[in-house]
Design an enzyme around this catalytic site. Structure first.
Site, mmCIF file in Angstrom:
data_model
loop_
_atom_site.group_PDB
_atom_site.id
_atom_site.type_symbol
_atom_site.label_atom_id
_atom_site.label_comp_id
_atom_site.label_asym_id
_atom_site.label_seq_id
_atom_site.Cartn_x
_atom_site.Cartn_y
_atom_site.Cartn_z
ATOM 1 N N GLY B 9 38.145 51.101 28.683
ATOM 2 C CA GLY B 9 37.804 50.241 27.323
ATOM 3 C C GLY B 9 37.112 48.487 28.051
ATOM 4 N N ALA B 10 36.740 47.560 27.102
ATOM 5 C CA ALA B 10 36.512 46.480 27.648
ATOM 6 C C ALA B 10 37.945 45.984 27.828
ATOM 7 C CB ALA B 10 35.847 45.462 26.768
ATOM 8 N N GLY B 13 41.249 47.016 32.633
ATOM 9 C CA GLY B 13 41.309 46.542 33.896
ATOM 10 C C GLY B 13 41.373 47.411 34.350
ATOM 11 N N SER B 15 38.269 46.295 36.315
ATOM 12 C CA SER B 15 37.754 46.020 37.407
ATOM 13 C C SER B 15 38.732 46.000 37.988
ATOM 14 C CB SER B 15 37.005 45.026 37.801
ATOM 15 O OG SER B 15 35.962 45.181 36.681
ATOM 16 N N ALA B 33 27.141 44.136 42.667
ATOM 17 C CA ALA B 33 27.048 43.442 40.712
ATOM 18 C C ALA B 33 25.441 44.037 40.066
ATOM 19 C CB ALA B 33 27.390 42.028 40.920
ATOM 20 N N THR B 34 26.047 44.869 38.819
ATOM 21 C CA THR B 34 24.724 45.299 38.306
ATOM 22 C C THR B 34 24.821 43.890 37.208
ATOM 23 O OG1 THR B 34 26.324 46.561 37.353
ATOM 24 C CG2 THR B 34 24.892 47.801 38.346
ATOM 25 N N HIS B 49 35.100 37.281 38.775
ATOM 26 C CA HIS B 49 35.986 38.239 38.920
ATOM 27 C C HIS B 49 35.973 38.125 40.806
ATOM 28 C CE1 HIS B 49 34.548 41.643 36.357
ATOM 29 N NE2 HIS B 49 36.193 40.832 35.522
ATOM 30 N N ARG B 53 38.418 38.380 43.333
ATOM 31 C CA ARG B 53 38.093 39.464 44.608
ATOM 32 C C ARG B 53 38.695 38.398 46.148
ATOM 33 N NH1 ARG B 53 33.670 40.896 42.261
ATOM 34 N NH2 ARG B 53 32.469 39.493 43.642
ATOM 35 N N GLU B 61 23.813 41.087 43.910
ATOM 36 C CA GLU B 61 23.255 41.165 42.733
ATOM 37 C C GLU B 61 22.267 42.429 42.777
ATOM 38 O OE1 GLU B 61 22.091 38.618 40.494
ATOM 39 O OE2 GLU B 61 24.218 36.997 40.711
#
Lengths: 167, 167, 167
Positions: B9-10, B13, B15, B33-34, B49, B53, B61
C-alpha cells in the site's frame, strides 16, 4: 467436506484461484453466480469469466437465495460461489436481513457434504469512505468475511495472483 | 537473473525494501524513476527518495519507455524500477496500449541478464470507487500486477515496513 | 517486555485479536481508548467493544496523551491501545506535531516494562484519494505504522479475523 474461502482485492486473481481450487475436486463443477448482468460493465465481466471457465460447468444465477442454492445442489460436485460481496450488496439492496442470512449461511456451510469454494472481497483497507452507506457496506463486508472465515476449513488471501494461506 | 516484484500500500515501506533488495546485488545500482516532478508534492517525494538512496546510484527518468530502458541497461548492475503503478498511469494518460506494454514488459523481463527489482502498488482493497475512470485504473493495476508477478522469481508484499513472501 | 502491533482493515477482527493477545498476559488488563464518543456511530461502536470485553478491564479515554498514559500505567498489567489511527487523527485535528509524537511513542515503547498491545489500521491499499487531506492522512498513517512496527516485538496483520505473522 472442504469449505474454502478465497479473499482478496479487486483484480487480484481471486476468481481464477477459486476455479483452480474447484477443479481439484472430482465431478462436474457447479458455478453459482451472485452477479446479474444489469449493466454493460458487469455483462462483459461475466462473459470473460465464462469464456475462461469453459463449457463443462453448470451455471446458475443466484443473486439472493444463496443458502437455498447450496442446500439444493449439495451431494453433487463442488460449488464455486462468486462472490459473497456482491451477494451482500444484493441483500442490502433488497432490504433483506444480511446479518441473519450470513449466520444462516455459516450454519448451512457446516453441514455441506460436497465442497463449497467461495470468493469474497477485501474492501476495508482504504481510507474511511465519505458517505455513511459506503461505510456501512464495508463494515458489513468485514463482518460477513469474519463469519464465513470462522467456519471455513481453508482461507486464502490472493495478492497479485498469488495465494497466501490464512487458515 | 533475479526478477523481484515488491508490492504494498501507500507508505508501506515498499521503496525502502526494494532499495535493500537492490543493494544486495554487486555492481553500481541503477534507478529507473517512472515519476516526473510535475507538482510540488511529487517533487518533494522524489527529493526525499533521492536523499535516502545516496549519490552512488545512476538515475534515469522513464515515464513511458520502461521496456526500452530495461533493454538498454541490461548487462550492467541491478535496476530498481519505482514504480509500475505510476508507469501505468503515465501510459493511460498518454493513451498508449497499456495491456500490450504490460505483456511486452513480461516478455522482456524473462530475458534479462541483470537483476530487475520493481515496486508496485496494491490499489484494489478499498471500497469500489464511484467514478468509472478510477475503477478502470484499479482493474488495470490489478491485471498489471498479476502479469508481472507471474514472470517474477520473487514477489513480496510489504505491510508496515515488513515484507511477506508471496512467491 | 512484549510490544505487539495488530494491524488490518476495517472490521477485520483486529480489536478482538488484540483482546485475545492481551488476555494471555496475567494481571488486570488496562484498556486505553483513543476514541471519544462524539457521535452516535462511534458511541455505539465503543459500547459494543465494551460489552464484548466484559467488566474486569480498567478503562481510560486517551484521545491525545497516549505517551503519557503509557508511562503512567507501566509496571501494572498489560495495556491495550485501540487504536493508533484514531490517535493520529486526533493529533492532526488538534494540530499537534504527529511525527514528533510518533517518534516519542517509539522511544517510550522501547522502555516499557509491562506489555503493550496496539491496534492500528491499514488505510493505504485503495485508490489514491481525491482530496489532499485524505492523502496526507494515509501517508501519515503509513509512516506511523512503519515507525511503531520497527520497535515492536511482534506485528500481525489480521484479515477476515485471522492473524498473519509479519514479525
Amino acid at each position: 467436506m472442504a469449505i474454502i474461502l478465497i479473499t482478496g482485492g479487486a483484480r487480484s486473481g481471486k476468481s481464477r484461484r477459486a476455479e483452480v481450487r474447484v477443479c481439484a475436486f472430482s465431478g462436474q463443477p457447479f458455478y453459482i453466480a451472485t452477479a446479474e448482468a444489469l449493466d454493460k460493465e458487469m455483462g462483459e465481466r461475466i462473459a470473460r469469466h465464462r469464456a475462461r471457465r469453459g463449457k463443462e460447468w453448470i451455471e446458475r444465477e443466484v443473486p439472493l437465495d444463496l443458502v437455498q442454492a447450496l442446500v439444493e445442489t449439495d451431494g453433487r460436485g463442488a460449488r464455486l460461489v462468486d462472490c459473497l460481496t456482491l451477494w451482500l450488496s444484493n441483500l442490502l439492496h433488497a432490504e433483506r436481513n444480511w446479518l441473519q442470512e450470513a449466520s444462516l449461511l455459516a450454519d448451512v456451510l457446516a453441514r455441506q457434504r460436497s465442497p463449497v469454494i467461495m470468493v469474497t472481497n477485501e474492501v476495508g483497507l482504504g481510507i474511511v469512505p465519505d458517505n455513511a452507506l459506503a461505510r456501512a457496506f464495508r463494515d458489513a463486508a468485514g463482518i460477513l468475511n469474519q463469519t464465513i472465515a470462522s467456519v471455513a476449513d481453508e482461507v486464502e488471501l490472493v495478492v497479485a495472483g498469488l495465494p497466501m494461506k490464512l487458515k
